[in-house]
Scaffold this motif. Structure first.
Motif, PDB file in Angstrom:
ATOM      1  N   PHE A  56       0.910  -1.153   0.060  1.00 48.82           N
ATOM      2  CA  PHE A  56      -0.143   0.104   0.170  1.00 48.82           C
ATOM      3  C   PHE A  56       0.764   1.173   0.005  1.00 48.82           C
ATOM      4  CE2 PHE A  56      -2.200   3.302   2.120  1.00 48.82           C
ATOM      5  CZ  PHE A  56      -3.284   3.811   1.408  1.00 48.82           C
ATOM      6  N   VAL A  86      -8.359  10.103   1.938  1.00 46.36           N
ATOM      7  CA  VAL A  86      -6.995   9.087   1.706  1.00 46.36           C
ATOM      8  C   VAL A  86      -7.416   8.556   0.079  1.00 46.36           C
ATOM      9  CG1 VAL A  86      -5.722   7.123   2.024  1.00 46.36           C
ATOM     10  CG2 VAL A  86      -6.469   8.591   3.950  1.00 46.36           C
ATOM     11  N   ASP A 142      -1.213  -2.610   6.416  1.00 43.46           N
ATOM     12  CA  ASP A 142      -1.269  -1.088   6.463  1.00 43.46           C
ATOM     13  C   ASP A 142      -2.755  -0.834   6.363  1.00 43.46           C
ATOM     14  OD1 ASP A 142       1.140  -0.246   6.402  1.00 43.46           O
ATOM     15  OD2 ASP A 142       1.703  -0.245   4.365  1.00 43.46           O
ATOM     16  N   ASN A 177      -4.738   0.935   9.038  1.00 46.65           N
ATOM     17  CA  ASN A 177      -4.178   2.134   9.690  1.00 46.65           C
ATOM     18  C   ASN A 177      -4.134   3.318   8.505  1.00 46.65           C
ATOM     19  OD1 ASN A 177      -2.884   0.832  12.087  1.00 46.65           O
ATOM     20  ND2 ASN A 177      -2.061  -0.425  10.612  1.00 46.65           N
ATOM     21  N   ALA A 178      -4.357   2.907   7.182  1.00 50.41           N
ATOM     22  CA  ALA A 178      -4.265   3.726   6.300  1.00 50.41           C
ATOM     23  C   ALA A 178      -5.715   4.782   6.259  1.00 50.41           C
ATOM     24  CB  ALA A 178      -4.361   3.245   4.886  1.00 50.41           C
ATOM     25  N   SER A 179      -5.888   5.308   7.504  1.00 47.85           N
ATOM     26  CA  SER A 179      -6.953   6.297   7.568  1.00 47.85           C
ATOM     27  C   SER A 179      -6.762   7.206   8.708  1.00 47.85           C
ATOM     28  CB  SER A 179      -8.337   5.394   8.019  1.00 47.85           C
ATOM     29  OG  SER A 179      -9.159   6.459   8.577  1.00 47.85           O
ATOM     30  N   THR A 180      -7.165   8.511   8.655  1.00 49.63           N
ATOM     31  CA  THR A 180      -7.017   9.501   9.836  1.00 49.63           C
ATOM     32  C   THR A 180      -8.113   9.368  10.761  1.00 49.63           C
ATOM     33  OG1 THR A 180      -8.226  11.151   8.489  1.00 49.63           O
ATOM     34  CG2 THR A 180      -5.940  11.169   8.081  1.00 49.63           C
TER      35      THR A 180
END
Lengths: 469, 244
Positions: free
Chosen positions: A8, A322, A355, A358-361
């Protein structure tokens, strides 16, 4: 479909630098984001419909076995055959066996994300069967040998010019540049395939227990041709797509097109029930419905069950900052964006998609727009907890979290360390009061300065103030 | 009323002026303010990274420190949101503590929300001459329900003109550890925010969360914008700026 979700971060970097992709992704904003907002604003009882929709999906999932059996009974009574596939491979095997049984040489397909999960086209082609994708976006991707990058608009990553180039190369016809001309060219190429295909393969947006019907939502009309023209119709879908009644399906349909494409209703809603009757002019002689599990039952009764409410509208990705920045391919499997960040680790293994959760705010724009109220950030956080519990976090993060958590529980030590930290960082910031490079924080300072602390902590200044009175 | 000021770890470390501005505003609103001296962090970094045990320990610490106050107020939508929206989840299997936690949640407020809806601050002490634009932080907006409150307070200030930017509600890309783990994506989101700030033509960007502040200011300066001020709403309302 092959899983490449572990790449990612590297992929995301490439996608951020891809100027053409960035321009293509901006289209989503106007069409889908604004479109959804406008269509939702038209409903004076939107929240009530949304609550009802979530309840319908919950009811179906709470009694999944009951509704699936009811579906099978009713579909069978109308002449369809229901198959149960526990895995993607089993689903492919069933379709290939049906193709052999009915002497199929060519299959015309309408859009199905479950068939992408299974990599059905590869399986059919390996069995010597020609497969033609007939959804315009999917057709373009088939020509380009690319996977979809969005569940509703699979080809959103391509520009009109890309499609002109591709059609010119593959069709070997005069280059077209206007969208209507490109559509016409595709239509002219696809029409004979509809007529000559022996098998039509569709997905299903919903399957209706009380009638035994499969229901698809489309705009191009290809779905209707695929499900009515060939003598064999195979519908392949996930077991979670069941809804109890047709009335329930219509409630969900009040939200699906509005959230998916910003339409009040799509051009076509096709409800396929049973095989062609003696009195019918159209319709398949054989109707097979393949209900695929492929990881879904594992989510029932667990903390990810809410994810199975998903009606595949794509609103979560359309609204995700994202996704808007990196597009769908970076996510590395069938489902991108927030829903993919939960489905991918759930279906292909958490260790194969570290990933993604975790790939998020955790900005929760996805949760706010989800028509069936899936708490997407909460589910991503639960997956992070699972990674933590299973020791799947990288060691610097584990160490950092442990140190932070421990120090924050010891206020006296915390006070000393934070005073030292504030002074060190302030010193590093110099006269500009900005840090250009932060050791261990390169992820931050590669593209941003770090504004330096003021130099003393609040707690020490406050103590001084209290002492002075 | 006795208000416990939860300064937040970022304000404590980076920008104490925000804490003092919050103190000034709460006192101006007639509150008796206490600042528990053992306070550190609300537990959000651990919670969002999957370290539930550490988050729970810190939540328990916050509970013990602030339970005796009538209210807990934080100059941060993110920390107030953490307490209000997520502490109950951390104690969902512990009924006795859950009751105490729920009582704390009901008395926890983001600063501007508290000033408008509880303390009913009429006179805003600060003065600002110029145009500002407001960034809605994700947690403030979507977890703590902060949208009109800071704007209502800013509207009381003579000389201040609010000019809304495009996409004020879209995430700036901070996201805690996300900003470091996914630095490139985070930077792009911050860049989008900077473009919108610039297009608004405002003299200052005002917002209610220090995490977003560090992120957006960091990107603005790296882009070479040394002019646009980045201020916490408490600083603007209290009439103190970051250099006090």
């Amino acid at each position: 479909m092959q899983v490449t979700s572990m790449n990612f971060k590297a992929r995301a970097g490439e996608k951020l630098a891809d100027v053409k992709l960035q321009a293509a992704l901006r289209k989503l904003q106007g069409n889908f984001v604004k479109g959804r907002a406008d269509r939702v604003a038209e409903l004076d009882n939107f929240e009530a419909i949304r609550t009802a929709a979530a309840e319908i999906r919950d009811r179906a999932l709470a009694n999944l076995d009951v509704y699936l059996e009811e579906f099978e009974t009713n579909a069978t009574a109308r002449g369809a055959v229901v198959h149960w596939a526990e895995t993607a491979e089993e689903a492919n095997r069933i379709v290939c066996e049906l193709a052999v049984r009915y002497g199929v040489r060519k299959a015309a397909k309408s859009k199905s994300m479950v068939s992408e999960e299974c990599a059905l086209n590869d399986a059919l082609e390996a069995a010597g069967i020609e497969v033609i994708e007939t959804d315009l976006g999917e057709y373009i991707l088939q020509l380009a040998h690319e996977p979809p990058s969005h569940i509703v608009a699979p080809v959103v990553h391509k520009s009109k010019e890309d499609v002109s180039d591709l059609f010119e190369e593959k069709h070997k016809l005069t280059r077209k540049t206007r969208i209507p001309d490109l559509c016409r060219e595709a239509r002219e190429i696809l029409r004979p395939h509809f007529l000559s295909a022996d098998m039509g393969i569709s997905g299903a947006n919903f399957i209706v227990a009380e009638t035994g019907s499969t229901l698809i939502v489309t705009n191009e009309g290809n779905g209707r041709m695929v499900t009515t023209l060939p003598r064999v119709h195979v519908a392949i879908t996930g077991i979670e797509k069941v809804v109890p009644t047709l009335e329930d399906a219509t409630t969900l349909l009040r939200l699906l097109p509005r959230h998916g494409t910003g339409q009040t209703i799509t051009n076509y809603i096709s409800v396929n029930t049973g095989v062609k009757d003696a009195a019918d002019l159209d319709g398949p002689e054989h109707f097979h419905i393949i209900l695929v599990d492929a990881g879904r039952t594992k989510l029932i009764g667990g903390d990810m069950q809410a994810m199975l409410r998903c009606i595949r509208c794509g609103a979560c990705m359309n609204h995700c900052p994202v996704y808007q920045s990196v597009g769908g391919h970076a996510y590395g499997w069938v489902y991108p964006g927030p829903m993919g960040s939960i489905l991918t680790p759930s279906y292909v293994g958490i260790e194969n998609a570290l990933d993604l959760p975790n790939a998020s705010t955790l900005c929760n724009q996805c949760g706010v727009v989800c028509p069936v109220k899936i708490p997407l950030p909460d589910l991503m956080r639960k997956l992070r907890e699972r990674q933590f519990e299973r020791g799947l976090k990288p060691w610097p993060e584990k160490l950092g979290l442990a140190l932070w958590g421990w120090t924050a529980r010891h206020p006296a030590l915390y006070a000393v360390l934070s005073r030292i930290g504030a002074r060190m960082l302030a010193y590093m910031g110099g006269a500009e009061k900005r840090i250009h490079h932060l050791p261990l924080g390169g992820g931050w300072t590669a593209g941003r300065d770090m504004p330096a602390p003021q130099g003393k902590t609040f707690r020490e200044l406050y103590s001084q103030k209290i002492r002075k009175g | 009323m006795r208000v416990g000021l939860f300064v937040t770890c970022l304000v404590d470390l980076f920008r104490p002026s925000i804490g003092f501005a919050a103190l000034k505003l709460l006192e101006a609103a007639g509150c008796e303010v206490v600042v528990p001296q053992t306070q550190t962090c609300c537990g959000q970094p651990g919670y969002n990274s999957g370290d539930r045990a550490s988050a729970q320990a810190l939540a328990r610490k916050v509970l013990n420190e602030f339970e005796a106050c009538d209210y807990l107020v934080a100059p941060s939508g993110s920390c107030a949101g953490m307490i209000r929206a997520h502490y109950p989840d951390l104690f969902s299997d512990q009924p006795e503590e859950l009751e105490r936690i729920k009582r704390l949640c009901g008395r926890t407020y983001e600063l501007t929300d508290f000033l408008v809806n509880v303390a009913r601050l009429e006179q805003v002490p600060g003065r600002f001459d110029g145009t500002v634009t407001y960034h809605d932080s994700c947690s403030g907006l979507r977890e703590a329900g902060v949208k009109s409150q800071p704007r209502q307070l800013l509207a009381k200030m003579q000389g201040l003109k609010l000019k809304e930017m495009e996409e004020a509600e879209v995430c700036c890309g901070f996201g805690g550890t996300f900003a470091v783990k996914f630095g490139e994506i985070s930077t792009r989101l911050a860049d989008n925010k900077c473009n919108n700030v610039a297009a608004s033509g405002a003299d200052a960007l005002v917002l209610g969360d220090l995490g977003c502040m560090l992120n957006i200011e960091g990107r603005l300066r790296r882009r070479g914008d040394m002019k646009t001020q980045v201020l916490h709403v408490a600083e603007v309302l209290a009439g103190t700026d970051g250099n006090d």
